[in-house]
Motif scaffolding. Structure first.
Motif, mmCIF file in Angstrom:
data_model
loop_
_atom_site.group_PDB
_atom_site.id
_atom_site.type_symbol
_atom_site.label_atom_id
_atom_site.label_comp_id
_atom_site.label_asym_id
_atom_site.label_seq_id
_atom_site.Cartn_x
_atom_site.Cartn_y
_atom_site.Cartn_z
ATOM 1 N N ASN A 5 1.968 4.068 -3.757
ATOM 2 C CA ASN A 5 2.042 2.982 -3.358
ATOM 3 C C ASN A 5 0.279 3.493 -2.156
ATOM 4 O OD1 ASN A 5 2.353 1.222 -0.583
ATOM 5 N ND2 ASN A 5 4.031 1.469 0.127
ATOM 6 N N VAL A 60 -0.626 1.174 0.212
ATOM 7 C CA VAL A 60 -0.985 1.451 1.203
ATOM 8 C C VAL A 60 -0.271 2.434 2.603
ATOM 9 C CG1 VAL A 60 0.506 0.146 3.481
ATOM 10 C CG2 VAL A 60 0.435 -1.250 1.102
ATOM 11 N N SER A 83 -0.163 -9.975 1.234
ATOM 12 C CA SER A 83 -0.116 -8.680 0.552
ATOM 13 C C SER A 83 1.697 -9.362 1.255
ATOM 14 C CB SER A 83 -0.164 -7.477 1.330
ATOM 15 O OG SER A 83 -0.235 -7.873 2.408
ATOM 16 N N ASN A 84 1.718 -7.861 0.158
ATOM 17 C CA ASN A 84 3.730 -7.716 0.370
ATOM 18 C C ASN A 84 4.573 -8.824 -0.450
ATOM 19 O OD1 ASN A 84 6.345 -7.417 2.038
ATOM 20 N ND2 ASN A 84 5.246 -4.855 2.641
ATOM 21 N N GLU A 88 -1.497 -4.169 6.412
ATOM 22 C CA GLU A 88 -1.161 -2.933 5.717
ATOM 23 C C GLU A 88 -2.830 -2.379 5.476
ATOM 24 O OE1 GLU A 88 2.853 -3.731 3.113
ATOM 25 O OE2 GLU A 88 1.388 -4.427 1.944
ATOM 26 N N TRP A 108 -4.955 -0.134 3.252
ATOM 27 C CA TRP A 108 -5.299 0.457 1.853
ATOM 28 C C TRP A 108 -5.780 1.225 1.951
ATOM 29 C CZ3 TRP A 108 -3.923 -3.073 -2.531
ATOM 30 C CH2 TRP A 108 -3.089 -4.056 -2.073
ATOM 31 N N SER A 156 3.540 -0.964 -3.912
ATOM 32 C CA SER A 156 3.451 -1.327 -2.366
ATOM 33 C C SER A 156 4.548 -1.360 -1.911
ATOM 34 C CB SER A 156 2.226 -2.250 -1.877
ATOM 35 O OG SER A 156 2.674 -3.621 -2.188
#
Length: 256
Positions: free
Chosen positions: A139, A141, A159-160, A207, A209, A234
């Motif tokens: 992931n 994140v 994102s997400n 988030e 990264w 993620s």
């Protein structure tokens, strides 16, 4: 003349005083059936283990970026790109790319070719490469931080679940998610540019990264979505049927 052998004293019996002196001087000796003292062999074995470093269980973030970039550029002659050009395009130093390439090689994902100019060659087709690499991919994140106002003069891509609608039929969530590279985040935090930052709630979720989310998407803006396979990584551990279906579509569209 050097015999390149390790001397070991073998003696049937030994006094306590002699034994103590041999141990103090780290001299190898064996008393058959009673005692074995081989510090030289132990040191050599320890040194060998240090030299033979096993690859990490997961890919380095930079190695993960190279692999994702290879998949992204599958039809654009990635194997013909010298490592120095890959470094420039992915915004890494030459040393970082070399380390990442070696990490990929240790996991049998790529081969390193060339003499003066080095090239990273991925022999497997993309579906096989992805299947082989997936257990090593992590992931991106590191953590999530909530804010009510986005910091200015920073490119924060969607994102997400804010990015899923771009790649699937999933509707955008009420919570707004944005990706930010960790060094950029910590710099903003140090400058006090993140107002009301907290780990619980806010209009936006940042988030943080491990690697720069913009380097796989070209000219990124605040309306740009993170690279789909990074998005997949993620969210792949989320237990939500709606999200799982969206991730399956991402794999179908971008791997197969």
């Amino acid at each position: 003349m050097t015999l390149d052998k390790i001397p070991v004293i073998v003696i049937e019996d030994i006094s306590a005083i002699t034994r103590r002196r041999l141990i103090q001087k780290t001299i190898n000796f064996i008393v058959p059936g009673k005692q074995l003292f081989l510090p030289t062999l132990l040191l050599l074995a320890t040194d060998q283990l240090r030299k033979e470093k096993k690859p990490t269980k997961a890919l380095l973030p930079s190695a993960q970026v190279i692999l994702l970039y290879r998949i992204l550029k599958r039809h654009e002659g990635f194997d013909n790109l010298p490592m120095k050009k890959i470094a420039a395009r992915l915004k890494y130093t030459g040393a970082a790319i070399s380390k990442a390439a070696d990490n990929l090689r240790q996991h049998n994902l790529c081969e390193l070719k060339g003499t003066k100019e080095k090239f990273i060659h991925f022999p497997q087709p993309v579906p096989e490469l992805w299947h082989h690499a997936l257990p090593l991919l992590t992931n991106p994140v590191i953590k999530k931080v909530y804010v009510d106002i986005l910091p200015k003069n920073v490119v924060l891509m969607k994102s997400n679940t804010s990015a899923l609608p771009e790649y699937s039929e999933v509707s955008e969530s009420k919570q707004q998610f944005r990706a930010i590279e960790r060094n950029t985040y910590y710099d903003l935090e140090k400058k006090g540019a993140l107002l009301n930052a907290n780990p619980y709630e806010g209009d936006y979720c940042l988030e943080v990264w491990k690697y720069d989310p913009t380097i796989l998407v070209g000219d990124a803006t605040e309306n740009t979505y993170v690279y789909p396979l990074s998005l997949f990584l993620s969210l792949k551990d989320r237990r939500d049927e709606r999200i799982e279906q969206a991730l399956e579509k991402i794999i179908t569209d971008h791997i197969w």
